[in-house]
Design an enzyme around this catalytic site. Structure first.
Site, mmCIF file in Angstrom:
data_model
loop_
_atom_site.group_PDB
_atom_site.id
_atom_site.type_symbol
_atom_site.label_atom_id
_atom_site.label_comp_id
_atom_site.label_asym_id
_atom_site.label_seq_id
_atom_site.Cartn_x
_atom_site.Cartn_y
_atom_site.Cartn_z
ATOM 1 C CB VAL A 97 24.819 -20.287 -48.996
ATOM 2 C CG1 VAL A 97 25.454 -21.638 -49.301
ATOM 3 C CG2 VAL A 97 25.892 -19.226 -48.851
ATOM 4 C CD GLU A 136 12.990 -11.245 -23.677
ATOM 5 O OE1 GLU A 136 13.980 -11.314 -22.948
ATOM 6 O OE2 GLU A 136 13.054 -11.411 -24.905
#
Ligand SMILES: Cc1cc2nc3c(=O)[nH]c(=O)nc-3n(C[C@H](O)[C@H](O)[C@H](O)COP(=O)(O)OP(=O)(O)OC[C@H]3O[C@@H](n4cnc5c(N)ncnc54)[C@H](O)[C@@H]3O)c2cc1C
Length: 477
Positions: free
Chosen positions: A85, A180
């Site tokens: 967009v 992580e």
């Protein structure tokens, strides 16, 4: 250019983005008397929380990024359009999206904007050259190539200095993603790669986690942050707190400590997980709706019903919205999108914008995994860590993964990785590592050529655009 006819049609909802906000918003309109067009620049619904497992060879892209078109196959009132967009016209209620050289203009009665956020280097965009972030599939694959490539190059290194630099991994930012990643790079070198090289011992790899603030997982509080830190340190991860990264180049990072001392860490493989910036559509919406503002991260400060000032039919949800006490997490996006869909449905039954009840966020908690068998978890006032938290983490992530097939294969991959020593997705190619930089270089060369052409009064060499960004055909769909 293609356009859709406005007459004789049902209420039309346009949803921008296929992440948590976009997908859940669309799904909640399944039984509504509306036509939904979901427009996204990516063809998949990306489950970002597991990107780090793609980067470290545990999961493949397919498991965490099913094609949106297939996910929505059974939703007959939803059409999926691929395209970025580039314009939202609030006066005429249209959205313009671009795919390759074609522009498509899609009209809407209601709009849900869920274009999320991207990596922020806090004004140091050149850091991205040497330290990719972790926001997209491309990022994760590039990172996998860089991590595995560093071990391969270390095996061939001719000096100890080179070997040390190649076996030093720096992760910037000790939020959930940084924690992580650091944990998984440590496990990769200690368990998966151990015994697979002749000239190096992968267990010699240094994993350094650098954080500008004074704690690991700061927003989760000292108890859980401390637990995560101790677990990482037990795995050999070096944690450096109150340390600001001030420069990054091909061979390392420069770090400024709290006392102002500058020091250097030699490292070939760096990862940036230190900040986010909202999608540029936030700024565009604010500029086009009088009185609407964005916060420092570019997120739209929305009204209590998640719309923008003067446009009760335009909702902004997910990481793009700025609502006090709503974190940039999947739950915020899902709940915001569900709320927006409900307001659209209620509007069809006659509810006016003034009658809407404000959006209320229900905090279901947060969690982060540190290593196999260890995670930290916060639900309300309850804080816990270790194996139980890890099991809760597994169950929750499986629940939110889209599609039975993805869930089954993910469980198999987790068994292979966490109970055994191997990983199922250790492929990496040179293109994954270098394609991003090569494309950026091509775009820069094109801009230089166009500038030169303009200075000489000649037409731009490539329509003023890089390959893959050809000048658009105007069309309305
Ligand atoms: C590495 C990582 C780990 C995370 N871990 C967790 C976690 O453990 N738990 C948790 O709750 N949250 C986690 N998050 C945060 C969570 O993923 C986000 O909060 C959530 O994805 C936000 O959803 P969203 O729909 O707003 O945006 P996104 O999911 O980012 O989706 C944005 C969509 O918009 C599309 N788009 C963007 N710009 C345009 C444009 N101009 N035109 C068309 N389409 C566009 C994109 O292609 C994408 O489909 C993590 C995020 C990352 C990056």
């Amino acid at each position: 250019m293609s356009t859709q006819s406005v007459e004789n049609r049902r209420h039309k909802v346009v949803v921008i983005g296929s992440g948590f906000g976009g997908l859940f918003g669309t799904k909640h309109l399944k039984r509504a008397d509306v036509d939904v067009t979901l427009i996204s620049k990516t063809s998949t619904h990306l489950f970002q929380p597991l990107l780090y497992q793609v980067a470290t060879g545990i999961l493949s892209v397919g498991e965490i990024a099913p094609a949106t078109r297939l996910v929505l196959r059974k939703q007959k009132n939803a059409q999926v359009l691929m395209g970025e967009v580039v314009d939202i016209d609030l006066e005429h209620n249209t959205v313009t999206s671009r795919l390759l050289n074609q522009d498509t203009v899609t009209p809407f009665d209601s709009l849900i904007v869920a274009t999320g956020a991207q990596q922020s280097y806090f004004g140091n965009d050149h850091f991205a050259t040497y330290a990719p972030g972790m926001k997209t599939i491309d990022d994760a694959l590039e990172l996998r190539g860089r991590i595995l490539g560093a071990f391969e190059s270390a095996e061939l290194a001719t000096t100890q200095e080179m070997r040390d630099r190649l076996l030093t991994f720096v992760v910037v930012g000790a939020g959930p993603t940084g924690v992580e990643l650091a944990g998984q790079i440590a496990e990769l070198s200690d368990r998966t790669l151990e015994g697979t090289f002749h000239n190096i011992d992968p267990r010699d790899a240094r994993v350094i986690l650098i954080e500008g603030a004074g704690a690991v997982l700061g927003p989760m509080g000292p108890k859980l942050g401390g637990k995560a830190q101790r677990r990482l340190e037990k795995m050999g991860v070096e944690i450096q707190l109150n340390a600001m990264v001030t420069d990054i180049d091909a061979h390392g990072v420069t770090v400024k400590d709290a006392d102002g001392t500058l020091r250097r860490i030699e490292s070939s493989c760096k990862v940036w997980s230190a900040g986010v910036q909202a999608s540029p559509l936030g700024k565009m919406l604010a500029e086009r709706s009088e009185g609407t503002e964005v916060d420092r991260a570019g997120r739209v400060i929305v009204e209590p019903d998640l719309t923008i000032k003067g446009h009760p039919n335009v909702f902004v949800v997910g990481d793009l919205m700025s609502v006090p006490d709503v974190p940039g997490q999947a739950q915020g996006a899902i709940q915001g999108a569900t709320y927006a869909a409900k307001q659209i449905k209620a509007g069809l039954k006659g509810q006016t914008p003034e009658q809407r009840k404000p959006f209320k966020y229900f905090n279901k908690g947060s969690m982060a995994t540190v290593s196999r068998f260890s995670a930290v978890c916060q639900v309300g006032k309850l804080e816990f860590g270790g194996f139980i938290a890890w099991l809760a983490w597994l169950a929750l992530h499986l629940y939110y993964l889209v599609g039975y097939r993805s869930r089954i294969i993910t469980v198999i991959q987790w068994f292979v990785t966490f109970l055994g020593r191997t990983r199922g997705q250790m492929a990496a190619t040179e293109q994954w590592v270098f394609a991003r930089l090569a494309l950026e270089q091509v775009a820069e060369d094109q801009e230089d050529a166009d500038e030169l052409a303009a200075a000489l009064g000649a037409p731009p060499a490539g329509n003023g655009r890089a390959p893959g960004k050809a000048a658009p055909d105007r069309a309305v769909s």
